[in-house]
Scaffold this motif. Sequence first.
Motif, mmCIF file in Angstrom:
data_model
loop_
_atom_site.group_PDB
_atom_site.id
_atom_site.type_symbol
_atom_site.label_atom_id
_atom_site.label_comp_id
_atom_site.label_asym_id
_atom_site.label_seq_id
_atom_site.Cartn_x
_atom_site.Cartn_y
_atom_site.Cartn_z
ATOM 1 N N THR A 409 13.294 8.553 -4.258
ATOM 2 C CA THR A 409 12.720 7.262 -3.873
ATOM 3 C C THR A 409 11.366 7.444 -3.203
ATOM 4 O O THR A 409 11.211 8.258 -2.286
ATOM 5 N N VAL A 410 10.389 6.669 -3.671
ATOM 6 C CA VAL A 410 9.023 6.714 -3.135
ATOM 7 C C VAL A 410 8.570 5.294 -2.843
ATOM 8 O O VAL A 410 8.799 4.386 -3.645
ATOM 9 N N ALA A 411 7.943 5.080 -1.689
ATOM 10 C CA ALA A 411 7.330 3.795 -1.343
ATOM 11 C C ALA A 411 5.818 3.952 -1.401
ATOM 12 O O ALA A 411 5.274 4.985 -1.010
ATOM 13 N N SER A 412 5.162 2.924 -1.899
ATOM 14 C CA SER A 412 3.703 2.951 -1.981
ATOM 15 C C SER A 412 3.105 1.893 -1.075
ATOM 16 O O SER A 412 3.716 0.854 -0.820
ATOM 17 N N CYS A 413 1.907 2.159 -0.593
ATOM 18 C CA CYS A 413 1.122 1.198 0.176
ATOM 19 C C CYS A 413 -0.293 1.220 -0.382
ATOM 20 O O CYS A 413 -0.955 2.265 -0.341
ATOM 21 N N VAL A 414 -0.735 0.098 -0.937
ATOM 22 C CA VAL A 414 -2.105 0.002 -1.441
ATOM 23 C C VAL A 414 -2.874 -0.991 -0.582
ATOM 24 O O VAL A 414 -2.286 -1.888 0.035
ATOM 25 N N VAL A 415 -4.197 -0.831 -0.540
ATOM 26 C CA VAL A 415 -5.051 -1.620 0.345
ATOM 27 C C VAL A 415 -6.186 -2.242 -0.462
ATOM 28 O O VAL A 415 -6.840 -1.545 -1.243
ATOM 29 N N PHE A 416 -6.411 -3.540 -0.262
ATOM 30 C CA PHE A 416 -7.515 -4.255 -0.889
ATOM 31 C C PHE A 416 -8.301 -5.001 0.181
ATOM 32 O O PHE A 416 -7.730 -5.502 1.158
ATOM 33 N N ASP A 417 -9.622 -5.046 0.004
ATOM 34 C CA ASP A 417 -10.449 -5.941 0.795
ATOM 35 C C ASP A 417 -11.389 -6.678 -0.145
ATOM 36 O O ASP A 417 -11.214 -6.623 -1.364
ATOM 37 N N THR A 418 -12.368 -7.368 0.383
ATOM 38 C CA THR A 418 -13.231 -8.191 -0.458
ATOM 39 C C THR A 418 -14.116 -7.364 -1.381
ATOM 40 O O THR A 418 -14.781 -7.920 -2.252
ATOM 41 N N GLU A 419 -14.142 -6.055 -1.210
ATOM 42 C CA GLU A 419 -14.859 -5.177 -2.125
ATOM 43 C C GLU A 419 -13.958 -4.661 -3.242
ATOM 44 O O GLU A 419 -14.423 -3.993 -4.156
ATOM 45 N N GLY A 420 -12.654 -4.945 -3.155
ATOM 46 C CA GLY A 420 -11.720 -4.469 -4.157
ATOM 47 C C GLY A 420 -10.730 -3.471 -3.570
ATOM 48 O O GLY A 420 -10.447 -3.489 -2.357
#
Length: 613
Positions: A409-420
């Motif tokens: 089992t793997v959990a992911s965390c991705v991050v976005f801001d107004t630049e993408g």
Amino acid sequence: MKSPSASEFDARAVIRHLPEKPGVYRMIDASGTVLYVGKARRLKRRVASYFNRSNRGSRIDAMVRQIRDIEITVTHTEAEALILENNLIKQHSPRYNVLLRDDKSYPFIVLSDHSDFPRLGFYRGSRRKGGRYFGPFPSATAVRNTLSHLQKVFPVRQCEDSFFRNRSRPCLQYQIERCTAPCVGYISPADYARDVSHAVKFLEGRSGEVIDELAAAMEKAAEALDFEQAARLRDRISSLRQIQEKQYISGEKGDLDVVACVHEGRQACVQVFYIRGGQNLGNRSYFPRIPEETDEDEVLTAFLARYYLGRQAPREILVNGAVPEKDLLEEALSRESGLQVSIRQRVRAERRRWLDMAVTNARAALAARLASHAGMQQRFEGLQQALSLAEVPERIECFDISHTAGEATVASCVVFDTEGARKSDYRRFNIRDITAGDDYAAMRQALTRRYKRLREGEGRLPDLLLIDGGRGQLKQAMEALEELQVTGVELVGIAKGPDRRPGEETLFRAGQEDVVILPPDSPALHLLQQVRDEAHRFAITGHRARRDKTRRTSRLEDVPGLGPKRRQILLKQFGGLRGISRAGVEDLASVKGISRELAQRVYDTFHDDGPAP
């Protein structure tokens, strides 16, 4: 007062009955929509000017052709008219007015009125409740950063009262030395009050006094040979000085805002720097919607009225352009704020440099908006409107869980801001010590590990946390953040529709029973889908890599003294791992190069019941 409507608008008949008094007028079209809201010192003269063809441009011409009615409201003074005009513009959003889209209330830091152990926390809204308010701050991020600084130096509790009242043991904040555990009596009310006093002085811009008091206490502790306490006070002083270096503004002691407006074509940017108690609390960019043929001074004047009326204004506002109705605006702001508010354009020395910096930032922000990332900014603004958020989110984090029947089992965390996408901020978490296939436990573990690190100062919190899942996953996120006492973060769950087709997603918001279903062509939905899909891709990639690594790893690699060549010999002799696992010690020892001792270790690797008889 309202004029009679007519298929052909008779302006002269309406103007004839208008008073020469201050008030607000509203231009109405045939459908009853408000086209424009304005205020006037003399209503009759101001309204009549719109129908003087020699003095109006193409924009006014276009509006006048649509007018079918005019409504007025008479006020006692022009300042009252200005306040009413601002309220009506917010209510109707007329097409021909300058409109400020991001028009929510400032966030504050509030110190509760708890008798013994008050809390510091994030607050936005009407300041009618008890407690003491500090701010305003430019954004939720600025509040969180300040609270984080405070917690490291002055361990005043920031947990909710319901959490505080029901504790039987200290929480994580005590373990990482961000709180003194008043909930379980680890600190006396007198010592806690001292920390509160220091925190208040810091928020008032009196950090120099706090440093002097801490220095005196440090010397006293050293004289008493309490070197552990002296070291703690020394570290607090060091942290305070570092904060001063980052935030203090030389030469400025009071509260002021620096407002700069730049304009290009149909786009304008207003940059606001916030100075409170001599500290720079950050800056924000605003992009008001403007009609054609609107110059920078008009935008600036309209912004000041739209932005500050109805809010707590500072004593001084520095601007980079002329404000034609400066005296009137100062009167209205002073009346609402209970302070003598001044608007100043001609400044020198340190203030001139800050105004120049605001202009530079405004130009840079406008250039960035006009560039290719404008589409992403519009999606974020659309998300604010779709979810009725208090402000446009600047940072979104999304979590997803991936496994195969509970394996790897793997959990992911991705991050976005107004630049993408901000791929440098992506994180994966290998989930351990849970029941296989328990997605709720996996989600809670990932969130706890992620935000525990952030609470310890290893990064910044998001404005919006997106969870791939429904109410169950969202509940796990709420409980994890509550345990960590993370506040000011919007929580949203996104679940696929019945047929799991894109465009049928259901959105769940923390603390709200009603769900949100956005239309398939919504830019806000497209943004959430993009973030969700990226989190899914990142989780699957990590899961497959972990699963493949596990499957490629032979249990023989864990046997001490068994190298690659001997492993190959055993595999060939017994036809694979299954044959080795079924072999006895004597069978294993009969293979060339395998001693009895080594054979015993190989046997023990596959059998947990001890050595073979």
